[in-house]
Enzyme design. Structure first.
Site, mmCIF file in Angstrom:
data_model
loop_
_atom_site.group_PDB
_atom_site.id
_atom_site.type_symbol
_atom_site.label_atom_id
_atom_site.label_comp_id
_atom_site.label_asym_id
_atom_site.label_seq_id
_atom_site.Cartn_x
_atom_site.Cartn_y
_atom_site.Cartn_z
ATOM 1 N N ASP A 111 0.728 -0.860 -0.347
ATOM 2 C CA ASP A 111 -0.109 0.411 0.120
ATOM 3 C C ASP A 111 0.853 1.015 -0.072
ATOM 4 O O ASP A 111 1.456 1.636 1.172
ATOM 5 C CB ASP A 111 -0.839 0.544 1.220
ATOM 6 C CG ASP A 111 -2.091 1.280 1.068
ATOM 7 O OD1 ASP A 111 -2.938 0.763 0.241
ATOM 8 O OD2 ASP A 111 -1.896 2.057 1.487
ATOM 9 N N GLU A 113 2.332 4.952 -0.041
ATOM 10 C CA GLU A 113 2.022 6.491 0.016
ATOM 11 C C GLU A 113 2.496 7.926 -1.084
ATOM 12 O O GLU A 113 3.988 6.667 -1.195
ATOM 13 C CB GLU A 113 2.653 7.124 1.329
ATOM 14 C CG GLU A 113 1.910 6.255 2.861
ATOM 15 C CD GLU A 113 -0.033 6.412 2.443
ATOM 16 O OE1 GLU A 113 -0.521 7.697 1.779
ATOM 17 O OE2 GLU A 113 -0.853 4.820 2.847
ATOM 18 N N ASP A 211 -2.767 1.317 -7.149
ATOM 19 C CA ASP A 211 -1.275 1.580 -6.432
ATOM 20 C C ASP A 211 -0.207 0.854 -7.198
ATOM 21 O O ASP A 211 0.936 1.796 -7.300
ATOM 22 C CB ASP A 211 -0.936 0.247 -5.180
ATOM 23 C CG ASP A 211 -1.942 0.644 -4.057
ATOM 24 O OD1 ASP A 211 -1.275 1.521 -3.178
ATOM 25 O OD2 ASP A 211 -2.920 0.862 -3.523
#
Length: 326
Positions: A111, A113, A211
Site C-alpha cells: 500500500d 503512500e 497502487d
C-alpha cells in the site's frame, strides 16, 4: 475518496427450524462421485445446510462458529458466509483432499503512500514516498515479515502541508531517503532473500487498483525504468471481498471491510505500513472464511485489465530489477 453510508444488513425473521451441523456430520462418509458432478448427493447436503444457516439468528451463528472454534466476530452476513464455507470445505475435503501445492505460499501486501495536494488537482504528478510490504504466509495465516522504506521525490521534492498531515511523513524523512530506483532495488533484494518466485510461490495484493496501475506505473515513468514484471499481476482485495461476501463496491473501503469483519483499524491511517498490515488482517480473515484470494487484475501495455477467475492459478515471477528506458 467520497465517504459512502454503510448499508446494515436487516435481521432475518426468526424461524423455529434450526440447522443441525455437528462434527459428526462434517466427518461422515459421502458418495465417491466426481466433485464436478453437481448431481452428487453431497451438493444436496450442502444446499440443505445453507438453507438452515440462512434461517439462523446471529446468536445461533456465533454459537455454532464457536463450537467449531471459528472466529465469531463480524456482521450477520459475514458469519453466515463463514459457517457455510467451513461446512462446504469439510464436505468436499472428505471427497477429494485439497492439494496443498495448488495455492500461493505467500502474499505480499503493498500500500504505497505518494505525494499529494489538498483536492489533488488533475495536473499534479504523484510520486511514491513510502514503499511498504507485508509478507503473509498463507499456510500459517500469519504476518511473517515486513519491509518499509521511504522514497525521495524528484519532481516535487517539497511535500505539501496536506501530504505531511495525511501521511505523517515529514520533509526531513524524504530528504534523507533514497530515490525510487534504489528503493526498488532494495525491495527486489529483500524479496530474493525470502526466495519468492524461486522456492516459494507468491502474489502481490493491494487495496484497490491504484497502487499498481497508477502510482507504480507513473513512478516507473518518472524514474525512466520499465514496469517491474513481478508487479504486473495482483490481487485487488476490494474486488475479492465484494465478490466473496456479496457486497456492493461502496462497502469495500478499508475501514468498512474491517468493521464488517468485526475488527478495528490498528495503527495510524495513511501510514503505508500500517495500512498494509490492516489489509493483511482482512486477507487472513478471508482465507480463514474459505476465500481463495487469487490474481484478479493485471497491467498489459500500460493499461489496467481484469483477470478472469477461470485463468489457471499462477504465482508471480522471481523479482528482477527492470531495465532503464531509453
Amino acid at each position: 475518496m467520497e465517504e459512502q453510508k454503510e448499508n446494515h444488513p436487516q435481521a432475518a425473521p426468526r424461524e423455529t427450524q434450526h440447522c443441525r451441523i455437528s462434527d459428526q456430520e462434517t466427518n461422515g462418509k459421502n458418495s465417491t462421485a466426481s466433485s464436478n458432478d453437481f448431481s452428487d448427493p453431497i451438493y444436496k447436503e450442502i444446499a440443505i445446510t445453507n438453507g438452515c444457516i440462512n434461517r439462523m439468528t446471529r446468536d445461533e451463528l456465533r454459537s455454532k462458529l464457536a463450537e467449531f472454534k471459528l472466529e465469531t466476530r463480524g456482521v450477520k452476513d459475514v458469519l453466515k458466509k463463514r459457517l457455510k464455507n467451513y461446512y462446504k470445505k469439510q464436505k468436499l475435503m472428505q471427497k477429494e483432499p485439497i492439494n496443498g501445492n495448488s495455492y500461493y505460499d505467500y502474499i505480499c501486501v503493498v500500500d504505497f503512500e505518494a505525494t499529494c495536494e489538498e483536492g489533488n488537482p488533475p495536473e499534479f504528478i504523484h510520486e511514491i514516498i513510502e514503499f511498504p510490504i507485508v509478507l503473509l504466509n498463507t499456510h500459517t495465516l500469519e504476518i511473517e515479515d515486513t519491509f518499509q522504506q521511504y522514497v525521495k521525490p524528484e519532481i516535487n521534492p517539497k511535500l505539501s502541508n496536506f501530504c505531511i498531515s495525511l501521511t505523517g511523513i515529514t520533509q526531513d524523512i524524504v530528504d534523507k531517503a533514497d530515490t525510487f530506483p534504489q528503493v526498488l532495488q532494495n525491495v527486489i533484494e529483500w524479496m530474493r532473500q525470502r526466495e519468492l518466485g524461486t522456492k516459494y510461490s507468491y502474489s502481490m495484493l493491494t487495496d484497490g487498483s491504484w497502487d499498481m496501475s497508477k502510482f507504480l506505473n507513473i513512478q516507473c515513468r518518472i524514474s525512466c525504468i520499465k514496469y517491474p514484471s513481478f508487479a504486473k499481476k495482483w490481487i485487488n482485495i476490494r474486488k475479492s471481498y465484494g465478490n466473496f461476501y456479496k457486497v456492493p463496491r461502496n462497502q469495500t473501503k478499508l475501514t468498512i471491510m474491517l468493521e464488517k469483519l468485526g475488527m478495528n483499524y490498528d495503527g495510524r491511517p495513511h501510514s503505508g505500513l500500517d495500512d498494509s498490515k490492516n489489509i493483511a488482517r482482512i486477507a487472513i480473515r478471508m482465507l480463514q472464511d474459505g476465500c481463495e484470494l487469487r490474481v484478479n487484475e493485471r497491467m498489459h501495455a500500460g493499461q489496467l485489465m481484469t483477470v478472469s477467475s477461470s485463468v489457471p492459478l499462477e504465482g508471480a515471477p522471481a523479482p528482477q530489477m527492470p531495465r532503464y528506458r531509453n
